[in-house]
Design a protein around this motif. Structure first.
Motif, mmCIF file in Angstrom:
data_model
loop_
_atom_site.group_PDB
_atom_site.id
_atom_site.type_symbol
_atom_site.label_atom_id
_atom_site.label_comp_id
_atom_site.label_asym_id
_atom_site.label_seq_id
_atom_site.Cartn_x
_atom_site.Cartn_y
_atom_site.Cartn_z
ATOM 1 N N ASP A 1 55.131 30.606 64.365
ATOM 2 C CA ASP A 1 54.319 29.925 63.370
ATOM 3 C C ASP A 1 54.398 30.743 62.084
ATOM 4 O O ASP A 1 53.850 31.849 62.011
ATOM 5 C CB ASP A 1 52.870 29.804 63.856
ATOM 6 N N TYR A 2 55.108 30.210 61.074
ATOM 7 C CA TYR A 2 55.276 30.935 59.821
ATOM 8 C C TYR A 2 54.240 30.478 58.803
ATOM 9 O O TYR A 2 53.945 29.294 58.690
ATOM 10 C CB TYR A 2 56.682 30.703 59.255
ATOM 11 N N GLN A 3 53.718 31.404 58.065
ATOM 12 C CA GLN A 3 52.752 31.110 57.015
ATOM 13 C C GLN A 3 53.397 31.391 55.665
ATOM 14 O O GLN A 3 54.028 32.429 55.477
ATOM 15 C CB GLN A 3 51.511 32.015 57.162
ATOM 16 N N ALA A 4 53.252 30.465 54.735
ATOM 17 C CA ALA A 4 53.762 30.682 53.378
ATOM 18 C C ALA A 4 52.838 31.657 52.664
ATOM 19 O O ALA A 4 51.630 31.428 52.559
ATOM 20 C CB ALA A 4 53.829 29.366 52.625
ATOM 21 N N VAL A 5 53.393 32.753 52.214
ATOM 22 C CA VAL A 5 52.615 33.775 51.525
ATOM 23 C C VAL A 5 53.254 34.006 50.162
ATOM 24 O O VAL A 5 54.459 34.197 50.062
ATOM 25 C CB VAL A 5 52.604 35.105 52.327
ATOM 26 N N HIS A 6 52.440 33.973 49.126
ATOM 27 C CA HIS A 6 52.942 34.236 47.782
ATOM 28 C C HIS A 6 53.290 35.717 47.668
ATOM 29 O O HIS A 6 52.608 36.575 48.237
ATOM 30 C CB HIS A 6 51.892 33.856 46.737
ATOM 31 N N VAL A 7 54.327 36.024 46.953
ATOM 32 C CA VAL A 7 54.800 37.403 46.828
ATOM 33 C C VAL A 7 53.735 38.316 46.217
ATOM 34 O O VAL A 7 53.726 39.519 46.483
ATOM 35 C CB VAL A 7 56.121 37.454 46.021
ATOM 36 N N LEU A 8 52.806 37.767 45.444
ATOM 37 C CA LEU A 8 51.784 38.589 44.797
ATOM 38 C C LEU A 8 50.431 38.556 45.513
ATOM 39 O O LEU A 8 49.467 39.133 45.017
ATOM 40 C CB LEU A 8 51.618 38.171 43.331
ATOM 41 N N ASP A 9 50.367 37.896 46.671
ATOM 42 C CA ASP A 9 49.120 37.933 47.453
ATOM 43 C C ASP A 9 48.777 39.379 47.796
ATOM 44 O O ASP A 9 49.627 40.140 48.259
ATOM 45 C CB ASP A 9 49.266 37.132 48.754
ATOM 46 N N GLY A 10 47.533 39.743 47.555
ATOM 47 C CA GLY A 10 47.086 41.094 47.881
ATOM 48 C C GLY A 10 47.353 42.124 46.796
ATOM 49 O O GLY A 10 46.930 43.269 46.916
ATOM 50 N N THR A 11 48.057 41.727 45.730
ATOM 51 C CA THR A 11 48.343 42.703 44.669
ATOM 52 C C THR A 11 47.618 42.386 43.369
ATOM 53 O O THR A 11 47.531 43.237 42.504
ATOM 54 C CB THR A 11 49.858 42.786 44.373
ATOM 55 N N ILE A 12 47.127 41.159 43.218
ATOM 56 C CA ILE A 12 46.393 40.784 42.002
ATOM 57 C C ILE A 12 45.159 40.005 42.381
ATOM 58 O O ILE A 12 44.956 39.649 43.534
ATOM 59 C CB ILE A 12 47.254 39.927 41.040
ATOM 60 N N GLY A 13 44.364 39.671 41.376
ATOM 61 C CA GLY A 13 43.216 38.793 41.586
ATOM 62 C C GLY A 13 41.918 39.538 41.760
ATOM 63 O O GLY A 13 41.831 40.740 41.590
ATOM 64 N N ALA A 14 40.919 38.769 42.080
ATOM 65 C CA ALA A 14 39.559 39.267 42.324
ATOM 66 C C ALA A 14 38.947 39.924 41.102
ATOM 67 O O ALA A 14 38.136 40.814 41.202
ATOM 68 C CB ALA A 14 39.532 40.233 43.510
ATOM 69 N N VAL A 15 39.354 39.483 39.895
ATOM 70 C CA VAL A 15 38.729 39.966 38.668
ATOM 71 C C VAL A 15 37.655 38.956 38.298
ATOM 72 O O VAL A 15 37.948 37.779 38.134
ATOM 73 C CB VAL A 15 39.767 40.082 37.518
ATOM 74 N N PRO A 16 36.404 39.406 38.195
ATOM 75 C CA PRO A 16 35.337 38.457 37.869
ATOM 76 C C PRO A 16 35.483 37.953 36.429
ATOM 77 O O PRO A 16 35.441 38.736 35.486
ATOM 78 C CB PRO A 16 34.063 39.266 38.056
ATOM 79 N N GLY A 17 35.704 36.673 36.271
ATOM 80 C CA GLY A 17 35.795 36.073 34.942
ATOM 81 C C GLY A 17 37.154 36.238 34.302
ATOM 82 O O GLY A 17 37.874 37.193 34.548
ATOM 83 N N GLN A 18 37.477 35.260 33.481
ATOM 84 C CA GLN A 18 38.737 35.283 32.760
ATOM 85 C C GLN A 18 38.474 35.805 31.355
ATOM 86 O O GLN A 18 37.590 35.328 30.668
ATOM 87 C CB GLN A 18 39.318 33.861 32.716
ATOM 88 N N ARG A 19 39.255 36.785 30.945
ATOM 89 C CA ARG A 19 39.096 37.359 29.611
ATOM 90 C C ARG A 19 39.858 36.526 28.589
ATOM 91 O O ARG A 19 40.584 35.604 28.940
ATOM 92 C CB ARG A 19 39.591 38.799 29.628
#
Length: 184
Positions: free
Chosen positions: A4-22
């Protein structure tokens, strides 16, 4: 045995979780269908005419007889099939959806941020909205398109996406950049 393969974005786990967009924001797109179109010998004008005439996808110039075609609406398979039907013998179409990553840099300082790593004049008169070109951003080859006065789309090879995001963060140190996955 079944896997069972899951599609994972190459940047999953390396970016994100910044509260709010600047004000200056780098959005990484998760599901952009991307195809490369190469004109058949002697058919560059015909292929270009077909790509420009249709608004169902976005064709970006890469070089003579070569375009990147992006779509947020089509699945990769349907984009390639639709392009192959429309272009017929005028061009060859290759799916690059899983081999490239699309990013959008937007904000009042977007051109200044890019100027720290791109040796191209990004003034709106020199690089107008709708213009695209393949160029180096620091040491990485990217296709850069101006999609708004303060908005640029970058397409990079998947294996260089993490390095490009890191480079853009360094280039934007004095410009308060937020980075996250796009919501669209």
């Amino acid at each position: 045995m079944a896997y069972d393969y899951q599609a994972v974005h190459v940047l999953d786990g390396t970016i994100g979780a910044v509260p709010g967009q600047r004000a200056n924001h780098l959005a990484v797109h998760r599901a952009t269908a991307i195809a490369v179109v190469l004109a058949a010998p002697g058919h560059g004008a015909e292929a270009a005419g077909i790509l420009v005439a249709d608004g169902a996808f976005e064709a970006r110039f890469c070089g003579p007889g070569e375009w990147l075609v992006l779509s947020e609406v089509h699945a990769p398979e349907t984009l390639v099939a639709e392009l192959a039907i429309r272009l017929g013998a005028f061009a060859f179409v290759v799916d690059q959806s899983h081999g490239r990553v699309a990013l959008t840099l937007s904000g009042p300082d977007a051109a200044r941020i890019l100027a720290n790593g791109i040796a191209v004049d990004l003034h709106p008169e020199a690089f107008a909205v709708g213009r695209a070109a393949t160029m180096l951003c620091n040491h990485l080859s990217v296709n850069l398109a101006r999609t708004g006065i303060d908005r640029f789309d970058l397409v990079v090879m998947r294996s260089f996406a993490e390095a490009l995001v890191a480079d853009l963060k360094v280039m934007a140190r004095s410009h308060d950049l937020s980075v996250d996955f796009a919501t669209r």
